[in-house]
Design a protein around this motif. Structure first.
Motif, short mmCIF file in Angstrom:
data_model
loop_
_atom_site.label_atom_id
_atom_site.label_comp_id
_atom_site.label_asym_id
_atom_site.label_seq_id
_atom_site.Cartn_x
_atom_site.Cartn_y
_atom_site.Cartn_z
N ARG A 1 -8.11 3.92 48.99
CA ARG A 1 -8.60 5.09 48.26
C ARG A 1 -10.12 5.06 48.14
O ARG A 1 -10.79 6.09 48.24
N ILE A 2 -10.66 3.88 47.95
CA ILE A 2 -12.12 3.76 47.81
C ILE A 2 -12.80 4.06 49.14
O ILE A 2 -13.85 4.71 49.18
N ARG B 1 3.69 -4.78 33.14
CA ARG B 1 3.88 -4.13 34.44
C ARG B 1 3.91 -5.18 35.57
O ARG B 1 4.75 -5.15 36.46
N TRP C 1 -8.69 -7.77 37.33
CA TRP C 1 -8.42 -8.44 36.06
C TRP C 1 -8.14 -9.91 36.19
O TRP C 1 -7.93 -10.61 35.20
N ILE D 1 -16.46 -2.50 41.09
CA ILE D 1 -15.10 -2.32 40.53
C ILE D 1 -14.40 -3.67 40.56
O ILE D 1 -14.21 -4.28 41.61
N THR E 1 -13.09 -5.54 44.49
CA THR E 1 -12.04 -6.53 44.71
C THR E 1 -10.78 -6.01 44.06
O THR E 1 -10.81 -5.62 42.88
N GLY E 2 -9.69 -5.98 44.79
CA GLY E 2 -8.44 -5.49 44.22
C GLY E 2 -7.41 -5.29 45.33
O GLY E 2 -7.49 -5.92 46.38
N SER E 3 -6.47 -4.41 45.07
CA SER E 3 -5.36 -4.26 46.01
C SER E 3 -5.78 -3.46 47.25
O SER E 3 -6.74 -2.68 47.21
N LYS F 1 -17.24 -1.28 36.59
CA LYS F 1 -15.99 -0.73 36.06
C LYS F 1 -15.00 -1.89 36.04
O LYS F 1 -14.35 -2.18 37.05
N PRO F 2 -14.93 -2.59 34.90
CA PRO F 2 -13.96 -3.69 34.83
C PRO F 2 -12.54 -3.15 34.78
O PRO F 2 -12.32 -1.95 34.54
N ALA F 3 -11.57 -4.03 35.00
CA ALA F 3 -10.17 -3.60 34.98
C ALA F 3 -9.74 -3.28 33.55
O ALA F 3 -10.18 -3.93 32.59
N TYR G 1 -9.64 3.56 32.93
CA TYR G 1 -8.61 3.41 33.95
C TYR G 1 -9.19 3.55 35.35
O TYR G 1 -10.18 4.27 35.57
N GLY G 2 -8.50 2.91 36.30
CA GLY G 2 -8.93 2.99 37.69
C GLY G 2 -8.87 4.41 38.23
O GLY G 2 -9.77 4.86 38.94
P1 ADP Z 1 -3.83 -3.61 40.27
O1 ADP Z 1 -2.94 -2.49 40.77
O2 ADP Z 1 -3.23 -4.94 40.49
O3 ADP Z 1 -4.36 -3.41 38.89
P2 ADP Z 1 -6.12 -2.50 41.54
O4 ADP Z 1 -6.65 -2.74 42.89
O5 ADP Z 1 -5.53 -1.17 41.28
O6 ADP Z 1 -5.08 -3.64 41.26
O7 ADP Z 1 -7.24 -2.81 40.43
C1 ADP Z 1 -8.49 -3.36 40.68
C2 ADP Z 1 -9.57 -2.52 40.04
O8 ADP Z 1 -9.58 -1.25 40.69
C3 ADP Z 1 -9.38 -2.22 38.57
O9 ADP Z 1 -10.65 -2.22 37.93
C4 ADP Z 1 -8.78 -0.83 38.59
O10 ADP Z 1 -9.01 -0.10 37.40
C5 ADP Z 1 -9.53 -0.20 39.74
N1 ADP Z 1 -8.88 0.98 40.34
C6 ADP Z 1 -7.57 1.29 40.35
N2 ADP Z 1 -7.37 2.46 40.98
C7 ADP Z 1 -8.57 2.91 41.41
C8 ADP Z 1 -9.02 4.05 42.15
N3 ADP Z 1 -8.19 4.98 42.58
N4 ADP Z 1 -10.33 4.15 42.40
C9 ADP Z 1 -11.20 3.22 42.00
N5 ADP Z 1 -10.84 2.12 41.30
C10 ADP Z 1 -9.54 1.96 41.00
#
Ligand code: ADP
Length: 500
Positions: free
Chosen positions: A254-255, A349, A170, A167, A246-248, A194-196, A226-227
């Motif tokens: 959640r993961i 956003r 962006w 995952i 990699t992300g928030s 699963k790209p952003a 979508y995520g």
């Molecule tokens: P941002 O909120 O800045 O977009 P995210 O951590 O949500 O940062 O995004 C990083 C990646 O995680 C993206 O590819 C996004 O689609 C994905 N993502 C967002 N929500 C979920 C989720 N609940 N489960 C898995 N992947 C997710």
């Protein structure tokens, strides 16, 4: 702030790719629409214009992709030797090298990073592919001594774990995807990426190139969407063995929860609020631009951005003046303008989020000394530009110093002593990056040892090499990125006892 005449015109290959208008999923080597037929718009953040439509994959598509990845893992791909996978990565290296200008232009159009930055990322991307090519033949086990009666031979293997869910965020997928792709190909795993939703195009294009150079179908699959749908379905899929994310930090949580379904091991690089500590004896000619670009690079959209700049009291005033002066020289403009040093933020956003933090900083009592505005001049009007921003007189417990903004916002926080700098630096839930600027080596080492973070820089910021790697601690995640330990997410250890 920008010059119309230095706009880069798209090369034929990038123009051709971008003009497709519709971008499907890549499952088992086939470009297919989402089963539901749904699509989502993808936008050029430099202009706000719609580039095209991505397939909006959901759980059904993820399931199809995972089945393809599983079949490939159990099929012909499992019989590829380490040398064959290495040769594939070497061909990938050469294909990425040859096509880099196209890829850089696609990335810049898709996520806004200036072309100067995406072009300059070529060396880093190629180094990463070389690193993973070298790892193909480095995965080994051990023969082990034992104290068992009789004639028992014992050994261990490091075996590929199976299907990896990747995952991707962006903020730089052209580079970021290789942490997953490279490792999967090196170890013999297969992947579903699963790209952003805001930046999928370079991932789709690279996957296309890999198939052109002989990657078997099903080894690398891409499900855009979508995520909350595609991402969530991938992270809870019972036949996905591991997730690299990699992300928030919120999404990371959640993961982690979703991983319980089949005890998935995870590699997580999450948020940060990294301290950058500048002592009075630092070489400010280096430290001022170094610390500023340690925050502003990629418009602040880097997990390890050094957003909390701790400055020793005797030089606070001088530092603030110089950092503000430097910041005013930074050229912000459209991604495809060759002169731009910073591009727009990724989305409307994100722009709203960053502007609301800038507003909050003022209300919390921080002193805005430069930037702080949405930029709309000339040809910036439709894009998501914010001027690089410096706050002085920030206290470490203000929200702008505690929460990840993910925008070009630098906070100057004064300190007096080394111990205070370390204590303040560690007063954060995160532990990703950090830096210290000083001419005193023992002072530098005390900070390096004292700060709880996965990577520390001394008199520099943000250098990354895949042989060395980095990682996070505390709420910034776990699992190494780079170095031999990187492959641990992609392998499991199997011990063998042979009697006789
Ligand atoms: P941002 O909120 O800045 O977009 P995210 O951590 O949500 O940062 O995004 C990083 C990646 O995680 C993206 O590819 C996004 O689609 C994905 N993502 C967002 N929500 C979920 C989720 N609940 N489960 C898995 N992947 C997710």
């Amino acid at each position: 702030m920008h010059h119309q005449d230095s706009s880069v015109s798209l090369c034929d290959a990038a123009r051709e790719f971008l003009s497709r208008g519709r971008f499907g999923l890549l499952i088992n080597g086939q470009d297919v629409p989402a089963a539901s037929g749904a699509t989502l718009e993808t936008v050029d953040p430099s202009t706000g214009a719609v580039i095209g439509h991505l397939a909006a994959g959901d759980g059904v598509d993820v399931d199809r992709a995972v089945k393809a990845a599983r079949a490939a893992f159990q099929g012909g791909w499992s019989r590829w030797t380490a040398y064959e996978r290495q040769a594939l990565l070497q061909r990938a290296h050469d294909a990425i090298d040859r096509n880099f200008e196209e890829l850089a232009q696609i990335e810049t159009t898709d996520m806004g990073a200036p072309i100067s930055r995406t072009r300059a990322s070529k060396a880093a991307v190629l180094r990463m592919i070389q690193f993973f090519a070298s790892q193909c033949t480095a995965v080994a086990g051990e023969t082990l001594p034992n104290g068992l009666p009789g004639d028992v031979t014992t050994m261990s293997f490091n075996a590929p774990v199976g299907v990896i869910g990747g995952i991707i965020p962006w903020n730089g997928p052209l580079n970021g995807q290789w942490w997953i792709l490279g490792a999967a190909l090196a170890t013999g795993c297969t992947v579903v990426l699963k790209p952003a939703e805001d930046a999928s195009l370079s991932v789709l294009r690279v996957a296309g190139l890999l198939h052109e150079i002989g990657l078997p179908p099903g080894v690398v699959n891409v499900v855009t969407g979508y995520g909350s749908t595609a991402g969530a379905a991938l992270s809870r899929h019972p036949d996905v063995d591991r997730i690299a994310f990699t992300g928030s930090t919120d999404t990371g949580r959640r993961i982690i929860e979703a991983s319980a379904v089949n005890i998935k091991k995870l590699q997580l690089e999450l948020g940060g609020k990294s301290p950058d500590i500048i002592f009075a004896d630092a070489d400010l000619d280096k430290a001022v631009p170094g610390a500023a670009m340690g925050v502003f690079a990629n418009s602040g959209q880097i997990c390890f951005a050094g957003t909390r700049v701790f400055v020793q009291r005797p030089i606070v005033e001088e530092f603030c003046q110089r950092v503000a002066a430097f910041t005013r020289t930074v050229r912000v403009g459209p991604g495809l303008n060759a002169d731009s040093q910073l591009g727009p933020l990724i989305s409307g956003r994100q722009l709203d989020r960053v502007l609301s933090y800038i507003d909050l900083g003022g209300r919390e009592g921080a002193k805005l000394i430069c930037g702080g505005e949405r930029m709309r001049g000339d040809n910036l009007a439709g894009g998501y530009y914010v001027s690089p921003t410096v706050f002085a007189d920030v206290a470490n417990d203000m929200r702008i110093a505690r929460e990840e903004i993910f925008g070009p916002v630098l906070s100057v926080i004064p300190f007096d002593t080394l111990d205070e700098a370390i204590a303040l630096g560690n007063q954060t839930e995160y532990g990703l990056g950090g830096a210290v600027w000083t001419r005193d080596i023992s002072q530098a080492f005390k900070v390096v040892k004292g700060i709880q973070s996965g990577v520390m820089w001394v008199n520099c910021y943000g250098l990354i090499d895949p042989l060395v790697g980095f990682g996070g601690t505390k709420h910034s995640g776990y699992g190494a990125k780079g170095g031999r330990a990187h492959l641990d997410t992609y392998l499991y250890r199997k011990t063998v006892y042979i009697d006789g």
